[in-house]
Write a protein that holds these residues in place. Structure first.
Motif, PDB file in Angstrom:
ATOM      1  N   SER A 185       6.746 -19.623  26.205  1.00 33.18           N
ATOM      2  CA  SER A 185       5.969 -19.818  27.359  1.00 33.18           C
ATOM      3  C   SER A 185       6.135 -21.444  27.826  1.00 33.18           C
ATOM      4  O   SER A 185       5.717 -21.987  26.873  1.00 33.18           O
ATOM      5  CB  SER A 185       4.546 -19.162  27.384  1.00 33.18           C
ATOM      6  OG  SER A 185       4.492 -17.630  27.249  1.00 33.18           O
ATOM      7  N   LYS A 186       6.183 -21.805  28.898  1.00 35.87           N
ATOM      8  CA  LYS A 186       6.147 -23.159  29.205  1.00 35.87           C
ATOM      9  C   LYS A 186       5.290 -23.391  30.544  1.00 35.87           C
ATOM     10  O   LYS A 186       5.065 -22.565  31.221  1.00 35.87           O
ATOM     11  CB  LYS A 186       7.606 -23.539  29.525  1.00 35.87           C
ATOM     12  CG  LYS A 186       8.450 -23.782  28.172  1.00 35.87           C
ATOM     13  CD  LYS A 186       9.852 -24.192  28.363  1.00 35.87           C
ATOM     14  CE  LYS A 186      10.726 -24.099  27.337  1.00 35.87           C
ATOM     15  NZ  LYS A 186      11.893 -24.596  27.556  1.00 35.87           N
ATOM     16  N   GLY A 187       4.630 -24.505  30.517  1.00 37.87           N
ATOM     17  CA  GLY A 187       3.834 -24.795  31.702  1.00 37.87           C
ATOM     18  C   GLY A 187       2.806 -23.648  32.201  1.00 37.87           C
ATOM     19  O   GLY A 187       2.276 -23.731  33.098  1.00 37.87           O
ATOM     20  N   VAL A 188       1.976 -23.268  31.115  1.00 37.46           N
ATOM     21  CA  VAL A 188       1.025 -22.661  31.242  1.00 37.46           C
ATOM     22  C   VAL A 188      -0.162 -23.366  31.920  1.00 37.46           C
ATOM     23  O   VAL A 188      -0.651 -24.351  31.054  1.00 37.46           O
ATOM     24  CB  VAL A 188       0.636 -21.805  30.099  1.00 37.46           C
ATOM     25  CG1 VAL A 188      -0.519 -20.815  30.287  1.00 37.46           C
ATOM     26  CG2 VAL A 188       1.827 -20.696  29.891  1.00 37.46           C
ATOM     27  N   ILE A 189      -0.819 -23.005  32.998  1.00 39.96           N
ATOM     28  CA  ILE A 189      -1.992 -24.067  33.486  1.00 39.96           C
ATOM     29  C   ILE A 189      -3.245 -23.559  33.014  1.00 39.96           C
ATOM     30  O   ILE A 189      -3.650 -22.101  33.135  1.00 39.96           O
ATOM     31  CB  ILE A 189      -1.773 -24.065  34.850  1.00 39.96           C
ATOM     32  CG1 ILE A 189      -0.432 -24.590  35.585  1.00 39.96           C
ATOM     33  CG2 ILE A 189      -2.691 -24.935  35.756  1.00 39.96           C
ATOM     34  CD1 ILE A 189       0.056 -24.297  36.780  1.00 39.96           C
ATOM     35  N   GLY A 190      -4.178 -24.588  32.839  1.00 39.71           N
ATOM     36  CA  GLY A 190      -5.507 -24.120  32.514  1.00 39.71           C
ATOM     37  C   GLY A 190      -6.579 -25.125  33.232  1.00 39.71           C
ATOM     38  O   GLY A 190      -6.232 -26.345  33.184  1.00 39.71           O
ATOM     39  N   TRP A 191      -7.422 -24.759  34.093  1.00 46.88           N
ATOM     40  CA  TRP A 191      -8.070 -25.739  34.764  1.00 46.88           C
ATOM     41  C   TRP A 191      -9.330 -26.061  34.024  1.00 46.88           C
ATOM     42  O   TRP A 191     -10.021 -25.004  33.482  1.00 46.88           O
ATOM     43  CB  TRP A 191      -8.696 -25.366  36.210  1.00 46.88           C
ATOM     44  CG  TRP A 191      -7.674 -25.440  37.322  1.00 46.88           C
ATOM     45  CD1 TRP A 191      -6.640 -24.512  37.540  1.00 46.88           C
ATOM     46  CD2 TRP A 191      -7.411 -26.408  38.121  1.00 46.88           C
ATOM     47  NE1 TRP A 191      -5.980 -24.758  38.638  1.00 46.88           N
ATOM     48  CE2 TRP A 191      -6.276 -26.061  38.942  1.00 46.88           C
ATOM     49  CE3 TRP A 191      -7.876 -27.756  38.391  1.00 46.88           C
ATOM     50  CZ2 TRP A 191      -6.081 -26.937  39.911  1.00 46.88           C
ATOM     51  CZ3 TRP A 191      -7.417 -28.402  39.441  1.00 46.88           C
ATOM     52  CH2 TRP A 191      -6.503 -28.013  40.067  1.00 46.88           C
ATOM     53  N   ARG A 192      -9.712 -27.273  33.493  1.00 46.94           N
ATOM     54  CA  ARG A 192     -10.741 -27.780  32.779  1.00 46.94           C
ATOM     55  C   ARG A 192     -11.936 -27.830  33.855  1.00 46.94           C
ATOM     56  O   ARG A 192     -13.363 -27.390  33.502  1.00 46.94           O
ATOM     57  CB  ARG A 192     -10.438 -28.856  31.993  1.00 46.94           C
ATOM     58  CG  ARG A 192     -11.724 -29.247  31.163  1.00 46.94           C
ATOM     59  CD  ARG A 192     -11.267 -30.544  30.134  1.00 46.94           C
ATOM     60  NE  ARG A 192     -12.376 -30.819  29.284  1.00 46.94           N
ATOM     61  CZ  ARG A 192     -12.082 -31.732  28.247  1.00 46.94           C
ATOM     62  NH1 ARG A 192     -11.046 -32.378  28.378  1.00 46.94           N
ATOM     63  NH2 ARG A 192     -13.161 -32.040  27.783  1.00 46.94           N
ATOM     64  N   ASP A 193     -11.727 -28.513  34.802  1.00 48.98           N
ATOM     65  CA  ASP A 193     -12.913 -28.510  35.953  1.00 48.98           C
ATOM     66  C   ASP A 193     -11.934 -28.855  37.403  1.00 48.98           C
ATOM     67  O   ASP A 193     -10.557 -29.010  37.115  1.00 48.98           O
ATOM     68  CB  ASP A 193     -13.692 -29.605  35.750  1.00 48.98           C
ATOM     69  CG  ASP A 193     -13.272 -30.926  35.379  1.00 48.98           C
ATOM     70  OD1 ASP A 193     -12.261 -31.435  36.018  1.00 48.98           O
ATOM     71  OD2 ASP A 193     -13.665 -31.552  34.338  1.00 48.98           O
ATOM     72  N   ASP A 194     -12.621 -28.988  38.409  1.00 52.87           N
ATOM     73  CA  ASP A 194     -11.904 -29.254  39.487  1.00 52.87           C
ATOM     74  C   ASP A 194     -11.144 -30.532  39.698  1.00 52.87           C
ATOM     75  O   ASP A 194     -10.202 -30.804  40.545  1.00 52.87           O
ATOM     76  CB  ASP A 194     -12.880 -29.258  40.786  1.00 52.87           C
ATOM     77  CG  ASP A 194     -12.687 -27.799  41.329  1.00 52.87           C
ATOM     78  OD1 ASP A 194     -12.589 -26.713  40.623  1.00 52.87           O
ATOM     79  OD2 ASP A 194     -13.486 -27.702  42.589  1.00 52.87           O
ATOM     80  N   ILE A 220      -5.878 -20.961  39.814  1.00 55.86           N
ATOM     81  CA  ILE A 220      -6.721 -21.617  40.783  1.00 55.86           C
ATOM     82  C   ILE A 220      -8.009 -22.110  40.242  1.00 55.86           C
ATOM     83  O   ILE A 220      -8.359 -21.800  39.349  1.00 55.86           O
ATOM     84  CB  ILE A 220      -7.048 -20.238  41.851  1.00 55.86           C
ATOM     85  CG1 ILE A 220      -5.798 -19.760  42.471  1.00 55.86           C
ATOM     86  CG2 ILE A 220      -8.202 -20.734  42.893  1.00 55.86           C
ATOM     87  CD1 ILE A 220      -6.226 -18.542  43.476  1.00 55.86           C
ATOM     88  N   SER A 221      -8.346 -23.411  40.814  1.00 53.92           N
ATOM     89  CA  SER A 221      -9.683 -23.967  40.315  1.00 53.92           C
ATOM     90  C   SER A 221     -10.841 -23.288  40.212  1.00 53.92           C
ATOM     91  O   SER A 221     -10.708 -22.454  41.008  1.00 53.92           O
ATOM     92  CB  SER A 221      -9.515 -25.417  41.004  1.00 53.92           C
ATOM     93  OG  SER A 221     -10.083 -25.048  42.560  1.00 53.92           O
ATOM     94  N   PRO A 222     -11.816 -23.710  39.298  1.00 53.51           N
ATOM     95  CA  PRO A 222     -13.038 -23.196  39.524  1.00 53.51           C
ATOM     96  C   PRO A 222     -13.693 -23.124  40.767  1.00 53.51           C
ATOM     97  O   PRO A 222     -14.580 -22.164  41.060  1.00 53.51           O
ATOM     98  CB  PRO A 222     -14.027 -24.183  38.528  1.00 53.51           C
ATOM     99  CG  PRO A 222     -12.915 -24.716  37.568  1.00 53.51           C
ATOM    100  CD  PRO A 222     -11.621 -25.078  38.523  1.00 53.51           C
ATOM    101  N   SER A 223     -13.453 -24.276  41.528  1.00 52.99           N
ATOM    102  CA  SER A 223     -14.255 -23.957  43.004  1.00 52.99           C
ATOM    103  C   SER A 223     -13.331 -23.215  44.022  1.00 52.99           C
ATOM    104  O   SER A 223     -13.905 -23.106  44.916  1.00 52.99           O
ATOM    105  CB  SER A 223     -14.064 -25.323  43.524  1.00 52.99           C
ATOM    106  OG  SER A 223     -12.888 -25.951  43.805  1.00 52.99           O
ATOM    107  N   ASN A 224     -12.247 -22.435  43.528  1.00 54.01           N
ATOM    108  CA  ASN A 224     -11.571 -21.479  44.315  1.00 54.01           C
ATOM    109  C   ASN A 224     -10.941 -22.238  45.428  1.00 54.01           C
ATOM    110  O   ASN A 224      -9.984 -21.757  46.263  1.00 54.01           O
ATOM    111  CB  ASN A 224     -12.381 -20.443  44.943  1.00 54.01           C
ATOM    112  CG  ASN A 224     -13.281 -19.793  43.863  1.00 54.01           C
ATOM    113  OD1 ASN A 224     -12.784 -19.236  43.111  1.00 54.01           O
ATOM    114  ND2 ASN A 224     -14.549 -20.143  44.289  1.00 54.01           N
ATOM    115  N   LEU A 225     -10.653 -23.614  45.573  1.00 50.93           N
ATOM    116  CA  LEU A 225     -10.112 -24.347  46.603  1.00 50.93           C
ATOM    117  C   LEU A 225      -9.091 -25.128  46.115  1.00 50.93           C
ATOM    118  O   LEU A 225      -8.270 -25.746  47.153  1.00 50.93           O
ATOM    119  CB  LEU A 225     -11.202 -25.505  47.074  1.00 50.93           C
ATOM    120  CG  LEU A 225     -12.637 -24.736  47.750  1.00 50.93           C
ATOM    121  CD1 LEU A 225     -13.372 -25.896  48.250  1.00 50.93           C
ATOM    122  CD2 LEU A 225     -12.054 -23.843  49.025  1.00 50.93           C
TER     123      LEU A 225
END
Length: 321
Positions: free
Chosen positions: A271-280, A177-182
């Motif tokens: 592990s594949k496709g591990v997601i990290g949000w840098r910003d929205d 989930i993104s930093p904005s929670n949206l």
């Protein structure tokens, strides 16, 4: 696994047996600033997942979750039984902890301050992935079926949305989930990154959909009146991603390559496709194995009023240059 500033969780053990969950293991908390181990915990079975916060250490074993105070020596606060959890699933927020229940598909939600436990019947098949929003108020889950992602409010455990990845079976790699929670990002073995709008308990939901009660099925405003027709096939009332993109899954590590499966993966594959949000607007998708790489995706508004997910670059961090 970086759980908080300066600290690293390291898991070690003896010779790997045929069934990795049956080996003894040792968890070491390393203080990178002081360049020394500050906490050591030993377990009779494999550690499959670790989550850290400023006050707690959460350890996932195959059939249990253990909570310790982040102190030296660490004090054991509580433990909970779970169904088989070979992926070491656990989500630690500032106020809540989520992990698999005693029955496949269930989620146990623990209030860290009071110890109160709620049970969410999220899916009818075993959990494959789960994530908490940065503010801890939203929980997203996916099962082994891989077709739907369900979204719940952690305040009252009600289902707020049901998001459809697709209609055919898939292995969900990661939810974030993104930093904005949206916004919610999802990756699967279809080599596709999906991005969804996400309702939030504190905000109006007219941008996405009305929040649904536990017994109600959400409707998708995109389909207008079609989503309200009772006998219409279910697929027409589901919420689909507003943008998607292809990501590179990479190749498996070759036999004898000394590749060590990552923490929380007892299946022995990278592990594949591990997601990290840098910003929205920026998503990183990280993989491992012989061709370990990260890829950068950005969300952009098109001239047609739609939003798109575009790959902006990539870089290898393992293997060849």
């Amino acid at each position: 696994m970086l759980g908080q500033t300066n600290y690293l969780a390291i898991v070690g053990g003896g010779r790997q047996p045929k069934f990795p969950q049956n080996k003894r293991s040792q968890l070491v908390i390393w203080d990178d600033a002081r360049q020394k181990a500050v906490i050591t915990l030993e377990f009779r079975t494999s550690v499959l997942g670790v989550r850290l916060s400023k006050s707690r250490i959460v350890v996932a074993l195959l059939n249990s979750i253990h909570i310790f105070a982040f102190s030296n020596p660490p004090q054991k606060l509580s433990s909970f039984e779970t169904t088989d959890n070979p992926l070491g699933l656990a989500c630690l927020g500032q106020e809540v902890l989520a992990f698999p229940g005693r029955s496949p598909g269930q989620v146990q939600l623990v209030e860290l301050e009071t110890g109160n436990v709620s049970i969410i019947p999220a899916h009818s098949t075993p959990l494959r992935a789960m994530t908490l929003s940065p503010d801890g108020e939203v929980l997203a889950t996916a099962s082994e079926a891989g077709t739907l992602v369900r979204v719940f409010s952690t305040a009252n455990c009600t289902k707020m949305a049901e998001l459809r990845r697709g209609v055919d079976h898939a292995v969900i790699f990661s939810l974030a989930i993104s930093p904005s929670n949206l916004l919610l990002a999802v990756t699967s073995d279809k080599s596709t990154l999906h991005v969804f709008d996400l309702p939030h308990p504190r905000l109006p939901t007219n941008r996405t959909q009305a929040a649904a009660s536990p017994t109600e099925e959400p409707t998708n405003q995109k389909w207008g009146i079609l989503g309200k027709i009772p006998l219409l096939p279910r697929v027409f009332s589901d919420v689909y991603s507003f943008a998607s993109a292809h990501f590179e899954m990479g190749e498996e590590a070759p036999p004898g390559s000394h590749y060590v499966p990552p923490l929380g993966n007892s299946y022995g594959s990278p592990s594949k496709g591990v997601i990290g949000w840098r910003d929205d607007r920026t998503i990183l998708v990280i993989g491992a194995g012989r061709d370990g790489r990260w890829e950068k995706f950005v969300l952009r508004d098109g001239d047609d009023g739609k939003r798109y997910c575009l790959r902006e670059g990539w870089k290898r961090y393992l293997g060849g240059s």
